[in-house]
Each structure stands twice: as C-alpha cells, then as structure tokens.
Design an enzyme around this catalytic site. Structure first.
Site, PDB file in Angstrom:
ATOM      1  N   LYS A 210       1.073  -1.128  -0.052  1.00  0.00           N
ATOM      2  CA  LYS A 210      -0.126   0.103  -0.011  1.00  0.00           C
ATOM      3  C   LYS A 210       0.833   1.450  -0.096  1.00  0.00           C
ATOM      4  O   LYS A 210       1.528   1.273   0.987  1.00  0.00           O
ATOM      5  CB  LYS A 210      -0.902  -0.051   1.146  1.00  0.00           C
ATOM      6  CG  LYS A 210      -1.858   1.240   0.858  1.00  0.00           C
ATOM      7  CD  LYS A 210      -2.520   1.855   2.225  1.00  0.00           C
ATOM      8  CE  LYS A 210      -1.733   2.904   2.727  1.00  0.00           C
ATOM      9  NZ  LYS A 210      -1.755   4.236   2.155  1.00  0.00           N
ATOM     10  N   GLU A 284      10.165   0.753  10.268  1.00  0.00           N
ATOM     11  CA  GLU A 284      10.821   2.153  10.191  1.00  0.00           C
ATOM     12  C   GLU A 284      10.392   3.401  10.422  1.00  0.00           C
ATOM     13  O   GLU A 284       9.566   3.581   9.725  1.00  0.00           O
ATOM     14  CB  GLU A 284      11.557   1.898   8.744  1.00  0.00           C
ATOM     15  CG  GLU A 284      12.249   0.444   8.440  1.00  0.00           C
ATOM     16  CD  GLU A 284      13.575   0.373   8.908  1.00  0.00           C
ATOM     17  OE1 GLU A 284      14.166   1.640   9.292  1.00  0.00           O
ATOM     18  OE2 GLU A 284      14.358  -0.353   8.763  1.00  0.00           O
ATOM     19  N   CYS A 318      13.600  10.525   6.710  1.00  0.00           N
ATOM     20  CA  CYS A 318      13.695  10.200   7.976  1.00  0.00           C
ATOM     21  C   CYS A 318      14.736  10.264   8.590  1.00  0.00           C
ATOM     22  O   CYS A 318      14.800  10.628   9.872  1.00  0.00           O
ATOM     23  CB  CYS A 318      13.256   8.788   7.950  1.00  0.00           C
ATOM     24  SG  CYS A 318      14.302   7.791   6.822  1.00  0.00           S
ATOM     25  N   GLU A 415       9.897  15.634  15.232  1.00  0.00           N
ATOM     26  CA  GLU A 415      10.283  15.463  13.926  1.00  0.00           C
ATOM     27  C   GLU A 415       9.464  16.517  13.090  1.00  0.00           C
ATOM     28  O   GLU A 415       8.237  16.352  13.212  1.00  0.00           O
ATOM     29  CB  GLU A 415      10.006  14.070  13.518  1.00  0.00           C
ATOM     30  CG  GLU A 415      10.246  13.771  12.274  1.00  0.00           C
ATOM     31  CD  GLU A 415      10.052  12.267  11.595  1.00  0.00           C
ATOM     32  OE1 GLU A 415       8.975  11.918  11.773  1.00  0.00           O
ATOM     33  OE2 GLU A 415      11.028  11.853  11.154  1.00  0.00           O
TER      34      GLU A 415
HETATM   35  P1  NAP Z   1       2.465   8.051   8.221  1.00  0.00           P
HETATM   36  O1  NAP Z   1       1.375   9.095   8.250  1.00  0.00           O
HETATM   37  O2  NAP Z   1       2.778   7.165   9.206  1.00  0.00           O
HETATM   38  O3  NAP Z   1       2.037   7.285   7.016  1.00  0.00           O
HETATM   39  C1  NAP Z   1       2.766   6.100   6.419  1.00  0.00           C
HETATM   40  C2  NAP Z   1       1.989   5.100   5.536  1.00  0.00           C
HETATM   41  O4  NAP Z   1       0.916   4.470   6.523  1.00  0.00           O
HETATM   42  C3  NAP Z   1       0.935   5.738   4.626  1.00  0.00           C
HETATM   43  O5  NAP Z   1       0.915   5.004   3.573  1.00  0.00           O
HETATM   44  C4  NAP Z   1      -0.233   5.865   5.471  1.00  0.00           C
HETATM   45  O6  NAP Z   1      -1.240   5.872   4.653  1.00  0.00           O
HETATM   46  C5  NAP Z   1      -0.263   4.629   6.218  1.00  0.00           C
HETATM   47  N1  NAP Z   1      -1.214   4.524   7.396  1.00  0.00           N
HETATM   48  C6  NAP Z   1      -1.738   5.780   8.053  1.00  0.00           C
HETATM   49  N2  NAP Z   1      -2.367   5.522   9.064  1.00  0.00           N
HETATM   50  C7  NAP Z   1      -2.225   4.072   9.133  1.00  0.00           C
HETATM   51  C8  NAP Z   1      -2.680   3.060  10.129  1.00  0.00           C
HETATM   52  N3  NAP Z   1      -3.415   3.342  11.146  1.00  0.00           N
HETATM   53  N4  NAP Z   1      -2.526   1.817   9.643  1.00  0.00           N
HETATM   54  C9  NAP Z   1      -1.919   1.470   8.675  1.00  0.00           C
HETATM   55  N5  NAP Z   1      -1.336   2.428   7.968  1.00  0.00           N
HETATM   56  C10 NAP Z   1      -1.424   3.489   7.922  1.00  0.00           C
HETATM   57  O7  NAP Z   1       3.658   8.763   7.697  1.00  0.00           O
HETATM   58  P2  NAP Z   1       4.174   9.645   6.522  1.00  0.00           P
HETATM   59  O8  NAP Z   1       3.461  11.001   6.998  1.00  0.00           O
HETATM   60  O9  NAP Z   1       3.350   9.374   5.131  1.00  0.00           O
HETATM   61  O10 NAP Z   1       5.654   9.560   6.375  1.00  0.00           O
HETATM   62  C11 NAP Z   1       6.497  10.482   7.060  1.00  0.00           C
HETATM   63  C12 NAP Z   1       6.928   9.625   8.292  1.00  0.00           C
HETATM   64  O11 NAP Z   1       7.799   8.178   7.686  1.00  0.00           O
HETATM   65  C13 NAP Z   1       8.011  10.249   8.966  1.00  0.00           C
HETATM   66  O12 NAP Z   1       7.928  10.244  10.421  1.00  0.00           O
HETATM   67  C14 NAP Z   1       9.290   9.623   8.597  1.00  0.00           C
HETATM   68  O13 NAP Z   1      10.363   9.771   9.607  1.00  0.00           O
HETATM   69  C15 NAP Z   1       8.805   8.097   8.380  1.00  0.00           C
HETATM   70  N6  NAP Z   1       9.923   7.591   7.490  1.00  0.00           N
HETATM   71  C16 NAP Z   1      10.799   6.459   8.218  1.00  0.00           C
HETATM   72  C17 NAP Z   1      11.833   5.853   7.206  1.00  0.00           C
HETATM   73  C18 NAP Z   1      12.563   4.851   8.039  1.00  0.00           C
HETATM   74  O14 NAP Z   1      13.290   4.253   7.164  1.00  0.00           O
HETATM   75  N7  NAP Z   1      12.841   4.836   9.197  1.00  0.00           N
HETATM   76  C19 NAP Z   1      11.822   6.215   5.945  1.00  0.00           C
HETATM   77  C20 NAP Z   1      10.977   7.132   5.312  1.00  0.00           C
HETATM   78  C21 NAP Z   1      10.089   7.632   6.183  1.00  0.00           C
HETATM   79  P3  NAP Z   1      -1.665   7.451   4.018  1.00  0.00           P
HETATM   80  O15 NAP Z   1      -0.379   8.324   3.762  1.00  0.00           O
HETATM   81  O16 NAP Z   1      -2.231   7.105   2.653  1.00  0.00           O
HETATM   82  O17 NAP Z   1      -2.554   8.068   4.877  1.00  0.00           O
END
Ligand code: NAP
Ligand code: MG
Length: 505
Positions: A210, A284, A318, A415
């Site tokens: 997804k 991650e 990230c 963050e």
């Molecule tokens: P996010 O809001 O947590 O979303 C990540 C993914 O999860 C999206 O596909 C999102 O869908 C989905 N999602 C949202 N709520 C969910 C739930 N309750 N259950 C299952 N899936 C759900 O994060 P983001 O804002 O997209 O990305 C930024 C974050 O990613 C930052 O915190 C960054 O540090 C982290 N990140 C970490 C790494 C690493 O390797 N550690 C790498 C890249 C990014 P939708 O977006 O479609 O709502």
C-alpha cells in the site's frame, strides 16, 4: 503505450504528463540566476485513472481519490481507494500465488524475475524519476541521481540472494514466511517500495503493497513493470488508498508479517493492532538526527553536508540531519557560512535540473511544518529564513534555521519533516553526546571532525542505527538501515534485511 499499460487502462484515457496549460517560468519565481533547465515530461504517460493491481488484473475500486502535483496543485490522476473487500481480495490473491507458485519455485528462478525487473527499471529510469518528482515534489536531481539508481540496485542486490539463502545464514535452513503486508510513506515512494519488495520476494514471500495516498503513481507504474516482467499473477499486489486502507491490510488475519515505514505515531498503532496475534512486524519510523561539528572539522565541507542533510529534498527524509550541534569556537563561522549557502539554494520547479529545494509534499504536511516553526519562535528560539521568493502555486517552505534553541523546545524534540534546522552549541565531546542522545528517536546521525579516533569514540556513544562521518545521507543496498528507540524495530538492507522475511530453522 505498452501492452501492459493498455491492458491496465480499464477504459481510461491517457495523456502526456505535460498536457494541459504550459507552465511559464514565472510560475516558479526562483532559479532566475540560472537559465531554466527543465527535464522534459513529454515521454511520461500518466493515465487519467488507475485501478488496483490484484492477482495480475487491474480491478476498479468504486471509490476514487485524486493525486496532485504539489509543485503546481494540478491534479495528475485519480486512483482507486481500496476498502476492506478489495484488501481481502488482494490478500487472497497473494496467498494463492504463495502456495501455488512463488514459494515452491527454486530460488534461482525467483532471482531471474527480480533481475529482469531491475533491468526494466534501469531502462525506464528517466520516466520513473520524472513521475516521482511530479507526484511527490522532490527535485529531479534527487529522484534521477539518488532514488532511481538505488531502486535498481536494491532489486539487483536481493536478486543475487534469492538462490543463496541457506548460505546467508550458515547452519540454518531458510524458509519463506507467507503473505507480507507492506505500507510505505510519501517521501521516497519508489525507493521504499523497492526496500520492501526486493527482499520479501527474494525470500519466496508474496506481497500486498500500500503506497501513500499522496504519491501512489510510481508504485502503480512499478506494478505495470512487474506485469511486463511476467511475474506470476498475485505475487505482487498494489492496493491504493489512505490510512484506512493501510489499517485494513495490517489487521487482516491472513497477513503473516507487516513491514511498515512511516511515522512513529502510526508505528505504535500498528504495534497495538498486532499485539498478541503472533504475526511479525518490522517498523522503520521517524527520526531527529544530530549532526555534530567539532572545531577541527573542515567547515566548508561540513556546511555542505548539513545543507545536503536537511534542505535538499525539503527535509522530507526520515534520517534528515534536523538537529545541529556546533562546537562553540566555530559556531559563528558555521552559522554565517550556512546562511550564505542557504541563500544560494535554488528553490522552485522540481523538474528543473538546477533545483535544490522542491515542493512540500502536501498542504497537510505544510501546515504541520508551520505549526512547529511557529512554536519555535513562541518558545524563544531565534528564527532565520533564506531569501528565496516562493512560487505562487503549490506548497512551499523556505529553508529555515533556529539558533538559541533549548533542549526542551518542540523544534528540538519533535520530527518536523521539513527544511527546518535547530542549531545548538557545545563545549566538550561529552556534552555533544549527551545532547545528541537526548531524544526519543535514534535513527541516524553525523560527525564532522578531522580526527579518526574522535569519529570512532563519538559514533560508538551515539544511540542511532546509522552514523555517517564527514558525509551524510549515503546509502547502499548491502548495508543495513534502521532505528534504535522510537525510530523502529528491525533492519532493512543487507543480510540483516533478509532475516525478517525468513523463518530460520
Ligand atoms: P504516516 O502518516 O505514518 O504514513 C505512512 C503510511 O502508513 C502511509 O501509507 C499511510 O497512508 C499509512 N497509514 C496511516 N495510518 C495508518 C494506520 N492506522 N494503519 C496502517 N497504515 C496507516 O507517515 P508519513 O507522514 O506518510 O511519512 C513520514 C514519516 O515516515 C516520517 O515520520 C518519517 O520519519 C518516516 N519515515 C521513516 C523511514 C525509515 O526508514 N525509518 C523512511 C521514510 C520515512 P496515507 O499516507 O495514505 O494516509
Ligand atoms: Mg501527489
């Protein structure tokens, strides 16, 4: 149009990415110091509408959602929003493919599919890079020179392991796990898909992926390529939609393992969803990396590294170096040089090859950045922003630094995921380590010094999964990546990235 695209069009029209109103260079007011050098998007086909990729077919979801170009606000396409029924269908397709073909196929055969996919990605790299930039807003220089080469490298690397799994873990026998549910974010859409898919498939598992709601297009194009590479139906399924779709996937009882990249907040929700089920997961999550500059460092090199670490790609990384600790004696020099460099960054059209700083991924993310930046000034830190003019349309934020920060400030603790750097000073190495470790995160960090011994000493004391010395944000598929503390569970990349996709007996 390729046959695969033709098949998947489900009656939708296709258009060239550059159709519609021609952009004038004045839509992007900065970058005027260089002649514009926009990458052409003529060769990129973006369909008006995309379906879900399930069991090798393109299936129309009744509910649809739009994806936009954040640099212009223009709608690029609409994609399906998978509800519980569609997610169930995708998991069933993955289970069937797991049992009937993929898990029983010799590793060398699986490897051939992955090599074929890696080669196709290389051939089509330019098209993917342009689409990634259009859907997500990151500069083409990043998607072309960083994301796409790493995507292909990941598939090549894990293709090589597909027939050597027993050698990877001597004395143990490697067995696949089953159906993997993978949920990825918007900051590196295709690269995160590659990090997840390549090891899972090499190990003999099948996948339901997804992508994030704001950046679904490259994952869907990858599905077209997977179809073109002749993968058996159901080995990879792509279901688009928002957080709810992700939740349906995570909670599906027939998903044997969840692999998630995203925010710590959602990571914790997933842990709660899976608690007591016995189903596996790797996470991650977020980060708040410290860059530490000692007074014996080469200052110009360090300044360039800091800029690369937080302002290129708008801080949508990230492992972005979002906290800076400078040894007191050189603090004024570093801040002065940093401001000069920030003023020279080219902010604007992400498709322009000169662009350093692209668009913020969405209005929601822009709002989140603004709230945290406002809190920085309210809590007493001193804000400075570079002088670029922001484009009139789309979502933008100026490269921003804060000095006079305290450890308790939200801009130091939370963050931000935007081009915002919190700067603090230190006197002794002990103080630098203590401040750097004073965070709930532990994903990455950087040390800048002329002394090799200091590098070893400091990096062994910083509690973070990845540490760079005199460089920043360097990646290789053979080296593991992942976090300590609230930055995650498990590793991706390298041998360590294979283990979570295997049942080792
Ligand atoms: P996010 O809001 O947590 O979303 C990540 C993914 O999860 C999206 O596909 C999102 O869908 C989905 N999602 C949202 N709520 C969910 C739930 N309750 N259950 C299952 N899936 C759900 O994060 P983001 O804002 O997209 O990305 C930024 C974050 O990613 C930052 O915190 C960054 O540090 C982290 N990140 C970490 C790494 C690493 O390797 N550690 C790498 C890249 C990014 P939708 O977006 O479609 O709502
Ligand atoms: Mg988009």
């Amino acid at each position: 149009m390729s046959e695969a695209q033709d098949k998947g069009a489900a009656g939708s029209k296709t258009k060239s990415a550059s159709s519609g109103k021609k952009k004038s260079r004045h839509d992007f007011v900065d970058g005027d110091r260089y002649a514009p050098a926009p990458e052409s998007s003529e060769h990129v086909v973006v369909k008006d509408s995309y379906d879900l990729f399930i069991g090798g077919d393109w299936i129309r979801a009744p509910k649809r959602t739009e994806t936009r170009n954040p640099a212009t606000g223009e709608v690029l396409s609409e994609v399906g929003e998978a509800g519980p029924g569609m997610v169930k269908k995708a998991v069933a397709a993955a289970r069937k493919a797991y049992e009937e073909t993929w898990s029983t196929m010799p590793g060398r055969e699986r490897g051939k599919y992955l090599y074929r996919l890696a080669r196709l990605i290389q051939e089509r790299a330019r098209e993917f890079a342009v689409l990634e930039t259009m859907d997500g807003g990151k500069p083409i220089r990043e998607s072309r020179d960083v994301d796409l080469p790493l995507v292909a490298a990941h598939f090549f690397y894990y293709a090589g392991w597909a027939d050597k799994l027993d050698y990877a873990f001597p004395g143990r026998t490697a067995h696949s796990i089953g159906v993997i549910g993978q949920v990825i974010p918007w900051n590196f859409p295709l690269l995160m898909a590659a990090w997840k898919l390549a090891p899972a498939l090499a190990c003999g598992n099948t996948v339901v992926l997804k992508p994030a709601e704001t950046t679904p297009l490259t994952a869907l194009k990858l599905a077209e390529l997977i179809e073109e590479a002749g993968f058996p139906p159901g080995v990879v399924n792509v279901v688009t939609g928002g957080g709810k779709t992700g939740r349906h996937l995570v909670r599906h009882p027939d998903v044997d393992k969840v692999a998630f990249t995203g925010s710590t907040e959602v990571g914790k929700m997933i842990q709660r969803d899976l608690a007591g089920t016995g189903r596996r997961y790797t996470l991650e999550l977020g980060g708040k990396a410290a860059n530490i500059i000692f007074d014996d460092a080469t200052v110009n090199q360090a300044v360039e590294g800091i800029v690369n670490g937080i302002f290129f790609n708008q801080g949508h990384v990230c492992c972005a170096g979002s906290r800076l600790f400078v040894q007191e004696g050189i603090a004024d020099t570093v801040v002065r040089k940093l401001k000069r460099r920030m003023d020279n960054l080219v902010l604007g059209d992400p498709l322009d090859k000169n662009t350093d700083v692209g668009a913020i991924n969405s209005q929601e993310q822009l709002d989140r950045i603004k709230v945290l930046v406002d809190s920085g000034s309210e809590e007493g830190a001193k804000c400075w922003q570079s002088g670029q003019k922001l484009p009139r349309k789309g979502f933008w934020f100026k490269p921003t630094i804060f000095t006079e920060c305290a450890q308790s400030h939200q801009i130091v603790q939370k963050e931000i995921f935007g081009p915002v750097l919190a700067i603090q000073t230190f006197r002794t190495p002990e103080e630098a380590v203590e401040k750097a470790n004073n965070t709930p995160y532990g994903l990455s960090g950087g040390v800048w010094t002329d002394k090799g011994s200091k590098i070893f000493k400091i990096t062994s004391q910083i509690r973070a999964g990845v540490l760079w010395a005199n460089t920043f944000n360097k990646f290789d598929p053979a080296s593991p990546f992942g976090g300590y503390k609230e930055s995650g569970v498990g590793r991706e990349g390298g041998l360590q990235g294979l283990a979570p996709y295997l049942d080792l007996r």
